[in-house]
Motif scaffolding. Structure first.
Motif, PDB file in Angstrom:
ATOM      1  N   SER A 335       0.919  -1.218  -0.007  1.00 10.46           N
ATOM      2  CA  SER A 335       0.056  -0.048  -0.101  1.00 10.46           C
ATOM      3  C   SER A 335       0.622   1.104   0.075  1.00 10.46           C
ATOM      4  O   SER A 335       2.085   1.284   0.421  1.00 10.46           O
ATOM      5  CB  SER A 335      -1.000   0.008   1.056  1.00 10.46           C
ATOM      6  N   THR A 336       0.075   2.366  -0.403  1.00  9.83           N
ATOM      7  CA  THR A 336       0.849   3.677  -0.274  1.00  9.83           C
ATOM      8  C   THR A 336       1.310   4.050   1.012  1.00  9.83           C
ATOM      9  O   THR A 336       2.092   4.941   1.234  1.00  9.83           O
ATOM     10  CB  THR A 336      -0.053   4.722  -1.106  1.00  9.83           C
ATOM     11  N   TYR A 339       4.273   2.294   1.936  1.00 16.42           N
ATOM     12  CA  TYR A 339       5.432   2.974   1.223  1.00 16.42           C
ATOM     13  C   TYR A 339       5.888   4.252   1.890  1.00 16.42           C
ATOM     14  O   TYR A 339       7.001   4.535   2.263  1.00 16.42           O
ATOM     15  CB  TYR A 339       5.120   3.473  -0.029  1.00 16.42           C
ATOM     16  N   THR A 340       5.030   5.149   2.342  1.00 16.79           N
ATOM     17  CA  THR A 340       5.320   6.412   3.257  1.00 16.79           C
ATOM     18  C   THR A 340       6.249   6.256   4.280  1.00 16.79           C
ATOM     19  O   THR A 340       7.151   6.620   4.839  1.00 16.79           O
ATOM     20  CB  THR A 340       4.006   7.144   3.421  1.00 16.79           C
ATOM     21  N   SER A 357      13.725   2.181  -4.517  1.00 13.93           N
ATOM     22  CA  SER A 357      12.771   0.929  -4.891  1.00 13.93           C
ATOM     23  C   SER A 357      13.214   0.176  -5.999  1.00 13.93           C
ATOM     24  O   SER A 357      13.427   0.555  -7.102  1.00 13.93           O
ATOM     25  CB  SER A 357      11.331   1.655  -5.217  1.00 13.93           C
ATOM     26  N   HIS A 366       2.250  -1.263 -10.431  1.00 17.96           N
ATOM     27  CA  HIS A 366       1.758  -0.996  -9.090  1.00 17.96           C
ATOM     28  C   HIS A 366       2.693   0.039  -8.681  1.00 17.96           C
ATOM     29  O   HIS A 366       1.907   1.018  -7.804  1.00 17.96           O
ATOM     30  CB  HIS A 366       2.167  -2.258  -8.371  1.00 17.96           C
ATOM     31  N   PHE A 367       3.986   0.310  -8.989  1.00 23.26           N
ATOM     32  CA  PHE A 367       4.916   1.373  -8.478  1.00 23.26           C
ATOM     33  C   PHE A 367       4.060   2.665  -9.255  1.00 23.26           C
ATOM     34  O   PHE A 367       4.255   3.731  -8.555  1.00 23.26           O
ATOM     35  CB  PHE A 367       6.170   1.142  -9.138  1.00 23.26           C
ATOM     36  N   ILE A 370       1.393   3.950  -6.887  1.00 24.86           N
ATOM     37  CA  ILE A 370       2.068   4.229  -5.554  1.00 24.86           C
ATOM     38  C   ILE A 370       2.434   6.045  -5.783  1.00 24.86           C
ATOM     39  O   ILE A 370       1.970   6.755  -5.393  1.00 24.86           O
ATOM     40  CB  ILE A 370       3.434   3.536  -5.342  1.00 24.86           C
ATOM     41  N   GLU A 371       3.141   5.986  -7.034  1.00 22.08           N
ATOM     42  CA  GLU A 371       3.439   7.430  -7.485  1.00 22.08           C
ATOM     43  C   GLU A 371       2.204   8.272  -7.434  1.00 22.08           C
ATOM     44  O   GLU A 371       2.192   9.476  -7.082  1.00 22.08           O
ATOM     45  CB  GLU A 371       4.132   7.173  -8.747  1.00 22.08           C
ATOM     46  N   GLN A 373      -0.597   7.883  -6.092  1.00 20.38           N
ATOM     47  CA  GLN A 373      -1.398   8.400  -4.669  1.00 20.38           C
ATOM     48  C   GLN A 373      -0.186   9.224  -4.093  1.00 20.38           C
ATOM     49  O   GLN A 373      -0.892   9.970  -3.101  1.00 20.38           O
ATOM     50  CB  GLN A 373      -1.423   7.078  -3.828  1.00 20.38           C
ATOM     51  N   GLN A 374       0.959   9.101  -4.247  1.00 19.18           N
ATOM     52  CA  GLN A 374       1.812  10.136  -3.466  1.00 19.18           C
ATOM     53  C   GLN A 374       1.986  11.277  -4.392  1.00 19.18           C
ATOM     54  O   GLN A 374       2.775  12.440  -3.800  1.00 19.18           O
ATOM     55  CB  GLN A 374       3.353   9.172  -3.484  1.00 19.18           C
ATOM     56  N   VAL A 400      -5.034   0.396  -6.687  1.00 21.38           N
ATOM     57  CA  VAL A 400      -4.240   0.326  -5.342  1.00 21.38           C
ATOM     58  C   VAL A 400      -4.921   1.138  -4.324  1.00 21.38           C
ATOM     59  O   VAL A 400      -5.235   2.134  -4.765  1.00 21.38           O
ATOM     60  CB  VAL A 400      -2.653   0.647  -5.570  1.00 21.38           C
TER      61      VAL A 400
END
Length: 433
Positions: A335-336, A339-340, A357, A366-367, A370-371, A373-374, A400
């Motif tokens: 999950s994001t 990741y944080t 990463s 998936h990455f 994550i990007e 969401q970030q 995700v």
């Protein structure tokens, strides 16, 4: 704004300076006055922003006030033993130890020492019961062990004046809902409640709405000025070449210590073993270890007796390694939120750090999520000699969860399988008809 302007005693201001807290961080400057005036609070700020001190300092100030009130009471009315005034609930034993360490450090200058007891599972309960004899002023606890101690009548939380949920979202992520409900039923209804975390899931927001009374809300955004100085890197690599690439990066950059995150306990053991064979002092770190071994690994890592710790997400929160230069996502997190918290282990307390990463072909999509969401874009790199031979897979339909839902779209869910089976049965029936 100096600490002296926040309503803290001179002793606590000096203690803050002893710990190199020269100026309050944004979360400390906002949260401490609200806690001291008795408000319920929801506080959200990024990892490494000083959240622990944001509730520890006002709790110690409250302790001073409570002890003064007791001294002013008629001698015959004074309690025979210390009553738990503050209860801090945390999701992991590592975080319990970290909060306890911060509390003890900041309390050293108090004219009357607070009795603080940290209780958590994975170790014998008997020494903790002994420590609780005569009561305690502040208890730091994981939910399961706290319930065990209450059931054995080693302590009571009926007099708690302030409840703190530290890493509130993680408490629910790890399945502590039932334990939390049992604990909340034993607490007095009239109390101050404080929720602190780097992220807040819908489940935590719902719990806050249920438990908090007209809460104040403090949210400190990770702005470019306030954000930790973390260089994020994403390296395309084949799955089979990740350990060799990790070794190459450690040697090339001369990282004195590296925290490496993997998806499973087996991977933690496997990667650590490979690194040791390559001459790099490494150790695994995961939930199956007894507390003594876990404490030893972290102690060796802090003292640089280990160069690499290979950990599951157990280590993503609650472990504070000063001046940690690098974090590596050997396996990407589900999950994001994870990741944080993973990358937040570096770049703490004004230091700089790098978070790398490894992006394999199966997890490229998936990455990218994550990007998204970030709200950032991390340029892809390829390292000479480790160029991937597999082409990145494209999975545009994948989604995700920003909190803890993991990867969706890469593999079929149970509902999807049931729908497919029903559709297939209907098609077969139609054909038969």
């Amino acid at each position: 704004m100096p600490f002296a302007a926040l309503g803290l005693s001179a002793e606590l201001v000096r203690a803050a300076h002893d710990h190199d807290y020269v100026q309050p961080t944004a979360i400390q400057a906002s949260a401490i006055p609200l806690v001291l005036q008795g408000d319920d609070l929801i506080a959200c700020a990024q990892t490494g922003s000083g959240k622990t001190a944001a509730f520890v300092l006002p709790l110690l100030q409250q302790h001073l006030q409570w002890r003064a009130q007791i001294r002013d009471m008629d001698v015959d009315l004074r309690p025979k033993q210390r009553v738990v005034q503050s209860l801090i609930l945390v999701p992991t034993r590592e975080l319990a130890m970290q909060v306890s360490e911060t509390l003890r450090g900041l309390a050293k200058r108090l004219p009357e020492q607070a009795k603080m007891v940290a209780v958590y599972g994975g170790v014998s309960i008997n020494p903790q019961m002994m420590n609780l004899r005569g009561g305690a002023d502040i208890v730091i606890a994981t939910p399961g062990r706290l319930i065990d101690l209450i059931e054995q009548r080693a302590l009571s939380i009926a007099g708690v004046k302030t409840l703190v949920l530290d890493e509130a979202d993680r408490l629910l992520d790890l399945g502590f809902s039932d334990e939390l409900n049992r604990i909340l039923d034993l607490l007095p209804q009239r109390r101050q409640s404080l929720f602190f975390s780097a992220t807040f899931s819908p489940a935590v927001e719902a719990l806050a709405a249920q438990l908090l009374t007209n809460p104040q809300r403090v949210e400190i955004a990770a702005t470019p000025i306030a954000a930790p100085d973390i260089l994020q890197r994403a390296i395309d690599v084949d799955e089979s070449a990740r350990t060799q690439l990790l070794r190459h990066l450690i040697i090339e950059h001369g990282w004195s210590r590296v925290l490496v995150f993997v998806a499973t306990q087996y991977a933690a053991e496997h990667v650590a073993k490979k690194l040791n064979r390559a001459g790099i002092k490494a150790a695994a770190f995961h939930g199956s270890f007894e507390q003594g071994k876990r404490s030893q690994v972290i102690s060796d890592f802090k003292a640089s007796r280990l160069q690499v710790v290979v950990a599951t997400d157990l280590a993503a929160r609650g472990i504070d390694i000063a001046q940690l230069p690098a974090v590596v996502n050997y396996d990407l997190p589900r999950s994001t939120t994870d990741y944080t918290h993973r990358i937040g282990r570096t770049g703490r307390a004004g230091e700089s750090g790098v978070a790398v990463s490894f992006v394999t072909s199966d997890f490229a999509a998936h990455f990218r999520l994550i990007e998204k969401q970030q709200n950032c874009r991390v340029p892809r790199e390829q390292i000479t000699g480790f160029e991937p031979k597999q082409v990145n897979a494209v999975a545009p339909e994948a989604t995700v969860s920003p909190n803890n839902g993991g990867i969706k779209g890469r593999r079929k869910s149970k509902k999807d399988k049931l729908r497919e089976a029903a559709a297939l049965a209907a098609a077969e029936q139609k054909t038969a008809d």
